[in-house]
Design an enzyme around this catalytic site. Structure first.
Site, short mmCIF file in Angstrom:
data_model
loop_
_atom_site.label_atom_id
_atom_site.label_comp_id
_atom_site.label_asym_id
_atom_site.label_seq_id
_atom_site.Cartn_x
_atom_site.Cartn_y
_atom_site.Cartn_z
CB CYS A 173 -0.96 -0.01 1.19
SG CYS A 173 -2.39 -1.10 0.97
CG ASP A 215 10.54 -9.35 -6.12
OD1 ASP A 215 9.47 -9.89 -5.77
OD2 ASP A 215 11.52 -9.22 -5.37
CG HIS A 244 -4.77 -4.24 2.15
ND1 HIS A 244 -3.40 -4.32 2.15
CD2 HIS A 244 -5.20 -5.20 3.01
CE1 HIS A 244 -3.01 -5.26 2.98
NE2 HIS A 244 -4.09 -5.81 3.53
CG ASN A 281 4.68 -17.47 -2.72
OD1 ASN A 281 4.60 -18.58 -3.27
ND2 ASN A 281 5.70 -16.66 -2.90
CB THR A 340 7.55 -12.18 2.84
OG1 THR A 340 7.62 -11.72 1.49
CG2 THR A 340 8.32 -13.47 2.99
CG HIS A 357 2.36 -10.25 -3.85
ND1 HIS A 357 1.96 -10.25 -2.53
CD2 HIS A 357 3.43 -11.07 -3.91
CE1 HIS A 357 2.76 -11.02 -1.83
NE2 HIS A 357 3.66 -11.55 -2.65
CG HIS A 408 5.82 -13.62 -7.12
ND1 HIS A 408 6.94 -13.03 -6.60
CD2 HIS A 408 5.04 -13.93 -6.06
CE1 HIS A 408 6.85 -12.99 -5.27
NE2 HIS A 408 5.70 -13.52 -4.92
#
Ligand code: 5GP
Ligand code: ZN
Length: 113
Positions: free
Chosen positions: A7, A30, A46, A86, A94, A99, A101
């Site tokens: 955010c 990344d 969010h 993930n 984490t 998100h 990838h």
């Protein structure tokens, strides 16, 4: 979300190397790439993880996937890519902001974990 890293990136409080942005999503490189080309795509709203996707908010997920082919090309990917999200502790998530990838730019491993 005040204490959410992504955010803060959306708000511009933390700089990022942007690949694509519109009113709904942001794609950026990344900071610790795990492939020659490694981009993260996030919704500007969010959502903590895949676990938090509902009938009410799933439209943004479809929108992200509609845009992934374009984002991959903008990032310089030419010969295919892998999309990973993930979710939760065992998957080593984490950053608790949904998100995806996008990994590419080389022949990837045939193994996914
Ligand atoms: P996760 O492990 O939650 O699936 O993925 C989080 C990703 O965010 C990691 O690949 C990590 O390298 C990336 N990341 C963490 N902090 C930053 C940051 O400040 N900027 C950027 N661009 N990426 C970050
Ligand atoms: Zn967030």
């Amino acid at each position: 979300m005040e204490n959410c890293l992504f955010c803060k990136i959306i708000a511009g409080a933390i700089p990022s190397s942007k690949v694509y942005e519109d009113e709904k999503i942001l794609a950026f490189r990344d900071i610790a790439p795990q492939a020659p080309i490694h981009v993260l795509v996030i919704p500007k709203t969010h959502i903590a993880s895949v676990d938090e996707i509902t009938a009410e908010n799933s439209g943004i997920v479809a929108y992200i996937f509609e845009n992934i082919p374009k984002i991959a090309k903008l990032a310089g990917i030419e010969n295919g890519y892998r999309v990973i999200s993930n979710c939760g502790k065992d998957a080593c998530q984490t950053v608790p902001h949904l998100h995806f990838h996008i990994l590419g730019g080389a022949q990837l491993s045939g193994q996914m974990c």
